[in-house]
Design an enzyme around this catalytic site. Structure first.
Site, PDB file in Angstrom:
ATOM      1  CG  HIS A  20     -17.003  25.297  37.896  1.00  0.00           C
ATOM      2  ND1 HIS A  20     -16.201  26.396  37.911  1.00  0.00           N
ATOM      3  CD2 HIS A  20     -16.743  24.651  36.730  1.00  0.00           C
ATOM      4  CE1 HIS A  20     -15.474  26.427  36.799  1.00  0.00           C
ATOM      5  NE2 HIS A  20     -15.797  25.370  36.075  1.00  0.00           N
ATOM      6  CG  ASP A  28     -10.980  -1.109  35.881  1.00  0.00           C
ATOM      7  OD1 ASP A  28     -10.946  -1.133  37.129  1.00  0.00           O
ATOM      8  OD2 ASP A  28      -9.961  -0.967  35.185  1.00  0.00           O
ATOM      9  CG  HIS A 106      -3.232   2.971  37.279  1.00  0.00           C
ATOM     10  ND1 HIS A 106      -4.547   3.224  36.933  1.00  0.00           N
ATOM     11  CD2 HIS A 106      -3.259   1.876  38.083  1.00  0.00           C
ATOM     12  CE1 HIS A 106      -5.328   2.319  37.496  1.00  0.00           C
ATOM     13  NE2 HIS A 106      -4.576   1.494  38.208  1.00  0.00           N
ATOM     14  CE1 TYR A 128      -2.966   1.098  34.337  1.00  0.00           C
ATOM     15  CE2 TYR A 128      -2.749  -0.432  32.505  1.00  0.00           C
ATOM     16  CZ  TYR A 128      -2.286   0.078  33.699  1.00  0.00           C
ATOM     17  OH  TYR A 128      -1.147  -0.428  34.262  1.00  0.00           O
ATOM     18  CB  ALA A 129     -11.761   0.301  31.624  1.00  0.00           C
ATOM     19  CG  ASN A 130      -9.962   2.895  35.925  1.00  0.00           C
ATOM     20  OD1 ASN A 130     -10.912   2.299  36.416  1.00  0.00           O
ATOM     21  ND2 ASN A 130      -8.771   2.347  35.785  1.00  0.00           N
TER      22      ASN A 130
END
Length: 139
Positions: A20, A28, A106, A128-130
């Site tokens: 948990h 990316d 970021h 910013y594909a994270n």
């Protein structure tokens, strides 16, 4: 042979070990990955596999209670941002729980990757594909 959704041994192992509030990053091709953090590199070439492909497979097996996104995704990748939010809405319905979406800079995002159980690198080459996925419990 494994019967579940995830065939990648590294990803399957990481998800099985999550407790948990432990976190996993899906990123990316360009996100810096701290040397001490487990790297599961799926990138083959630009766009393969795509970021959303990886997120969809990981979240089929992982119980998610929160997700962290870089604030910058809203402005610099609005289409992916909307796709992610829709995926999270569908995941909430499937899991039967609320998933808290939190935005951080970021810079903060990159720092938090060091605390994750693993970073799964896609071949995505859009900005910013994270996402940081925070594990929930199934009970």
């Amino acid at each position: 042979m494994k019967k579940g959704t995830v065939l990648n041994a590294g990803i399957s192992s990481v998800i099985a070990r999550l407790g948990h509030t432990d976190t996993v990053v899906v990123c990316d091709a360009g996100l810096p990955i701290p040397g001490a953090t487990e790297r599961i590199d799926l990138a083959l070439t630009q766009g393969v596999p795509g970021f959303m492909q990886v997120v969809e497979v990981v979240t089929k097996e992982m119980q998610v209670e929160a997700a962290y996104l870089a604030e910058e995704i809203k402005q610099h990748n609005p289409q992916l941002h909307e796709t992610l939010l829709e995926h999270i809405r569908q995941l909430q319905q499937h899991q039967g729980n609320h998933i808290d979406v939190r935005y951080i800079t970021h810079q903060q995002f990159k720092k938090q990757t060091a605390d994750s159980q693993a970073v799964i690198r896609s071949g995505e080459c859009s900005p910013y594909a994270n996402i940081i996925l925070c594990a929930g419990v199934t009970f």
